[in-house]
Design a protein around this motif. Structure first.
Motif, mmCIF file in Angstrom:
data_model
loop_
_atom_site.group_PDB
_atom_site.id
_atom_site.type_symbol
_atom_site.label_atom_id
_atom_site.label_comp_id
_atom_site.label_asym_id
_atom_site.label_seq_id
_atom_site.Cartn_x
_atom_site.Cartn_y
_atom_site.Cartn_z
ATOM 1 N N GLU A 164 -4.410 10.810 -2.338
ATOM 2 C CA GLU A 164 -4.142 9.302 -1.684
ATOM 3 C C GLU A 164 -3.467 9.019 -0.350
ATOM 4 O O GLU A 164 -3.676 7.959 0.139
ATOM 5 C CB GLU A 164 -3.734 8.343 -2.820
ATOM 6 N N TYR A 165 -2.852 9.893 0.170
ATOM 7 C CA TYR A 165 -2.013 9.810 1.174
ATOM 8 C C TYR A 165 -2.594 9.258 2.470
ATOM 9 O O TYR A 165 -2.046 8.162 2.706
ATOM 10 C CB TYR A 165 -1.273 11.257 1.338
ATOM 11 N N LEU A 166 -3.705 10.041 2.789
ATOM 12 C CA LEU A 166 -4.188 9.398 4.013
ATOM 13 C C LEU A 166 -4.786 8.279 3.826
ATOM 14 O O LEU A 166 -4.613 7.408 4.823
ATOM 15 C CB LEU A 166 -5.374 10.604 4.175
ATOM 16 N N GLY A 167 -5.466 7.920 2.865
ATOM 17 C CA GLY A 167 -6.191 6.594 2.404
ATOM 18 C C GLY A 167 -5.032 5.415 2.442
ATOM 19 O O GLY A 167 -5.241 4.552 3.105
ATOM 20 N N CYS A 168 -3.848 5.812 1.807
ATOM 21 C CA CYS A 168 -2.978 4.544 1.921
ATOM 22 C C CYS A 168 -2.430 4.392 3.314
ATOM 23 O O CYS A 168 -2.083 3.124 3.626
ATOM 24 C CB CYS A 168 -1.596 4.975 1.027
ATOM 25 N N CYS A 190 0.724 -1.268 0.003
ATOM 26 C CA CYS A 190 -0.044 0.048 0.072
ATOM 27 C C CYS A 190 0.992 1.210 0.124
ATOM 28 O O CYS A 190 0.629 2.279 -1.031
ATOM 29 C CB CYS A 190 -0.785 -0.057 1.237
ATOM 30 N N GLU A 191 1.948 1.311 0.961
ATOM 31 C CA GLU A 191 2.602 2.521 1.017
ATOM 32 C C GLU A 191 3.463 2.779 -0.306
ATOM 33 O O GLU A 191 3.677 3.748 -0.764
ATOM 34 C CB GLU A 191 3.660 2.188 2.025
ATOM 35 N N ASP A 192 3.921 1.498 -1.003
ATOM 36 C CA ASP A 192 4.869 1.477 -1.860
ATOM 37 C C ASP A 192 3.949 2.004 -3.168
ATOM 38 O O ASP A 192 4.442 3.168 -4.051
ATOM 39 C CB ASP A 192 5.362 0.186 -2.501
ATOM 40 N N GLU A 193 2.743 1.817 -3.322
ATOM 41 C CA GLU A 193 1.861 2.201 -4.491
ATOM 42 C C GLU A 193 1.538 3.652 -4.216
ATOM 43 O O GLU A 193 1.466 4.527 -5.237
ATOM 44 C CB GLU A 193 0.478 1.259 -4.491
#
Length: 125
Positions: free
Chosen positions: A107-111, A95-98
Motif C-alpha cells: 500500500e506504500y506507493l498508493g498512499c 493517508c500517511e498515518d493509515e
C-alpha cells in the motif's frame, strides 16, 4: 445576544479567530430580514467597532450587542487559501498515518501517491 449563536457559546460576543483583527458579518436583528452588517473586531483590545479605523474609544458597549446573531468572518482570498491548504495537509496526513498503521508494504506507493495528489489539489493546473 444569546450564547448559542456565537462560535464559542462559552464566550458570547467573541468572533471566530478572536486573536486576529478582521471584518465579521453580524445579523443585528434576526427577526427582520436583511439586517446583516459588517462590524470590525479589534483583537488587541478585544472590542467591536463600526468602522475599521476606529479605536477603543469607539468600542461598542454590551447593550449594543443585545440581539446580535453572529454569521461569520469575512475571509480574504489568502485566508481561504491558507485554510484549504491546511485541510489538504490534514487529509494527506490521514493517508500517511493509515499506511503506517496498516504495516502493508504493497500500500506504500498508493498512499504516497494519494497524499501527494491531495497536497497538490490547490496547485494551478
Amino acid at each position: 445576544m444569546t450564547p448559542t449563536n456565537w462560535p464559542n457559546p462559552e464566550r458570547p460576543g467573541y468572533p471566530m479567530f478572536p486573536e486576529r483583527d478582521g471584518k465579521h458579518v453580524i445579523d443585528v436583528d434576526p427577526e427582520a430580514p436583511k439586517n446583516e452588517l459588517v462590524y470590525y473586531w479589534k483583537a488587541k483590545q478585544q472590542i467591536w467597532v463600526e468602522y475599521d479605523h476606529e479605536g477603543p474609544d469607539d468600542a461598542l458597549e454590551g447593550y449594543d450587542l443585545i440581539g446580535w446573531s453572529y454569521i461569520g468572518p469575512v475571509l480574504t482570498p489568502t485566508q481561504i487559501n491558507e485554510m484549504l491548504a491546511g485541510e489538504r495537509e490534514r487529509c494527506a496526513k490521514v493517508c500517511e498515518d493509515e499506511y503506517e498503521k496498516s504495516g502493508r508494504d504493497f500500500e506504500y506507493l498508493g498512499c504516497l501517491s494519494c497524499s501527494e495528489t491531495i497536497r497538490n489539489l490547490g496547485a494551478a493546473p
